[in-house]
Design a protein around this motif. Structure first.
Motif, short mmCIF file in Angstrom:
data_model
loop_
_atom_site.label_atom_id
_atom_site.label_comp_id
_atom_site.label_asym_id
_atom_site.label_seq_id
_atom_site.Cartn_x
_atom_site.Cartn_y
_atom_site.Cartn_z
N PRO A 127 -3.73 -3.86 -0.27
CA PRO A 127 -3.99 -5.35 -0.63
C PRO A 127 -3.78 -6.35 0.52
N VAL A 128 -2.76 -6.01 1.37
CA VAL A 128 -2.50 -6.94 2.49
C VAL A 128 -2.77 -5.85 3.79
N ALA A 129 -3.53 -6.46 4.77
CA ALA A 129 -4.03 -5.58 5.82
C ALA A 129 -2.78 -5.03 6.52
N THR A 130 -2.95 -3.67 6.66
CA THR A 130 -2.17 -2.97 7.63
C THR A 130 -2.79 -1.95 8.52
N GLY A 131 -2.58 -1.62 9.70
CA GLY A 131 -2.91 -0.56 10.79
C GLY A 131 -2.26 0.40 10.71
N ALA A 132 -2.85 1.59 11.54
CA ALA A 132 -2.36 2.83 11.74
C ALA A 132 -1.43 2.71 12.95
N PRO A 133 -0.36 3.40 12.75
CA PRO A 133 0.42 3.42 14.03
C PRO A 133 0.11 4.46 14.98
N ASP A 162 -0.60 -8.51 -5.87
CA ASP A 162 -0.75 -7.30 -6.82
C ASP A 162 -1.28 -6.01 -5.93
N ASP A 163 -1.69 -5.10 -6.83
CA ASP A 163 -2.40 -4.01 -6.19
C ASP A 163 -4.00 -4.19 -6.12
N LEU A 164 -4.33 -5.33 -6.73
CA LEU A 164 -5.70 -5.57 -6.46
C LEU A 164 -5.92 -6.77 -5.55
N ILE A 192 20.58 -9.75 3.64
CA ILE A 192 19.50 -9.18 4.58
C ILE A 192 18.25 -8.97 3.66
N THR A 193 17.02 -9.59 3.89
CA THR A 193 15.75 -9.14 3.26
C THR A 193 14.68 -8.59 4.27
N PHE A 194 13.97 -7.49 3.57
CA PHE A 194 13.20 -6.85 4.50
C PHE A 194 11.58 -7.03 3.73
N VAL A 195 10.69 -7.85 4.42
CA VAL A 195 9.72 -8.57 4.07
C VAL A 195 8.47 -7.80 4.95
N THR A 196 7.52 -6.85 4.25
CA THR A 196 6.56 -6.21 4.82
C THR A 196 5.31 -6.30 4.26
N SER A 197 4.09 -6.23 5.14
CA SER A 197 3.02 -6.05 4.53
C SER A 197 2.52 -4.91 3.94
N GLU A 198 3.43 -3.81 3.92
CA GLU A 198 3.10 -2.44 3.32
C GLU A 198 3.05 -2.60 2.04
N PRO A 199 2.10 -1.71 1.11
CA PRO A 199 1.95 -1.63 -0.28
C PRO A 199 3.28 -1.42 -0.96
N TYR A 200 4.12 -0.46 -0.24
CA TYR A 200 5.20 0.00 -0.78
C TYR A 200 6.12 0.53 0.23
#
Length: 425
Positions: free
Chosen positions: A312-318, A241-243, A186-194
């Motif tokens: 770095p990758v767009a995320t929204g607020a839940p 990366d973070d930038l 199983i691999t978890f792939v997420t746009s979250e920075p961490y």
């Protein structure tokens, strides 16, 4: 006499109808308009997807409980909103006039933003609707005969990360029960920075706790993941990366995948001039009222809430259940006050409270307020969360069937977590 029309009959729309009915005299009409004739308890969809629940348990007909409360119901999609004329156009050409409009449509699912994504013509599944969950369950049953790699996570722009984590651990638990986990990477792939960011900048010790849980369940992960396209059996990801610069390219193979999409506003709402932001989410003031139209209110996933921070990758607020509950209550009270000649004063909250099931245990978090710095920043794990989530499902469905507008979070969950006492201190 005023006519209040509510678009949407989900976790926001049904409570909005009940509470508005409770506060207004019977001389005022209330009508709910929905493209479907059944209510579905969306938080149960991950269970449906692995066969732990059936559709009949987590859905119910909309019309009967509304009728018992003297609330009208039209099972048709809204195709256009004329905000100047206070009129809706429904599928088939019928029109419906309103004095107040409450928009609780939920989101449009942005599968089209990633080529090859989505359950309808694409190569990934979703648990955003009960129909999508049933599609996963159908493929999962075939998958179990000849298991292989699974990819679970969230696409760029996603804002609802909790179900992705939930589903990862639920699938893990189900495979362990079937003695098949050793055959399924199983691999978890997420746009979250961490890990544990969840669109909230993290809550308490969510980063280290969720990383530890993923390691303990043999789940690998990729964060800052910008999924660029999906082909049959392959997820293509640029890890930034973070930038925000590409650091590594991934081609992740899978036999089955569930990737949550980004959300957008539904088309007829997004098309109203001045009503929404560029993503189609309704722009509201502190009283849940449209900034452009004084007789339009909105609550739930379809309202515009800015991201907690730039990532770095767009995320929204839940938008969590507690938040939606308070938004709905504020709208009902503000409309009642206006009809009584009083100014609108009730406000929703952007606090975040969530119960996340993890198969046989669970995690709960509380962020008060949602945007840091916070008065309460709390994250805990335990089997009691799993029990609480099951109890919440049963209670909420019972509440919808009976037409009860009691605020479950205020009365039960906050007290269970001890947050009320903590905040009082």
């Amino acid at each position: 006499m005023a006519h209040i029309v509510i678009i949407g009959a989900g976790i926001g729309g049904m409570p909005a109808a009940y509470e508005t009915r409770e506060l207004l005299g019977r001389e005022h009409r209330i009508t709910v308009v929905s493209a479907t004739d059944s209510f579905q308890f969306t938080p149960s969809n991950p269970w449906v997807a692995v066969g732990w629940r059936e559709r009949t348990v987590v859905t119910m007909p909309i019309a009967p409980p509304l009728a018992r409360k003297g609330i009208g119901f039209i099972a048709k999609a809204v195709t256009a909103i004329d905000a100047e004329a206070n009129r809706l156009t429904l599928d088939g050409g019928e029109s419906l006039d309103y004095d107040y409009l409450i928009i609780t449509t939920g989101p449009k699912l942005g599968f089209d933003e990633v080529p090859g994504a989505g359950p309808n013509g694409g190569h990934t599944h979703s648990v955003c609707t009960v129909q999508h969950a049933e599609q996963f369950w159908a493929d999962y049953q075939e998958f179990l005969k000849d298991p292989g790699p699974i990819v679970i996570g969230a696409m760029p722009g996603a804002s609802c990360f909790g179900p992705a984590y939930e589903f990862t651990f639920i699938v893990d638990a189900d495979l362990r029960k079937r003695k098949l986990r050793h055959r399924v990477p199983i691999t978890f792939v997420t746009s979250e920075p961490y890990i544990g960011h969840m669109g909230l900048g993290g809550v308490g010790d969510s980063k280290s706790m969720l990383e530890s849980e993923l390691r303990g369940h043999d789940v690998k992960w990729v964060t800052n993941a910008k999924t660029t396209r999906v082909e049959e059996g392959k997820l293509f990801v640029s890890e930034l990366d973070d930038l925000g610069q590409p650091r590594r390219e991934h081609e992740i193979g899978f036999k089955l995948s569930m990737m949550l999409p980004a959300f957008k506003g539904v088309d007829p709402v997004a098309a109203v001039p001045g009503l929404c932001n560029p993503r189609g989410f309704v722009l509201i003031d502190e009283f849940q009222r449209s900034k452009a139209y004084r007789n339009i209110f909105s609550a739930g996933v379809c309202v515009a809430i800015p991201p907690v921070e730039v990532t770095p990758v767009a995320t929204g607020a839940p938008k969590t259940g507690y938040m939606i509950e308070t938004m709905v209550s504020a709208i009902a009270h503000n409309i009642a006050d206006e009809l009584a000649g009083r100014p609108a004063t009730a406000k929703g909250t952007w606090n975040a409270i969530c119960l996340a099931d993890m198969g046989d245990t669970g995690a709960a978090f509380v962020a008060l307020p949602q945007i840091p710095p916070r008065n309460v920043n709390w994250f805990k794990k335990g089997k009691w969360v799993h029990v609480a989530k099951v109890a919440y499902e049963k209670y909420f469905l019972s509440k919808m069937r009976s037409g009860n507008s009691e605020p479950i979070y205020e009365k039960y969950i906050l007290k269970t977590l001890g947050v009320v006492r903590l905040v009082d201190k």
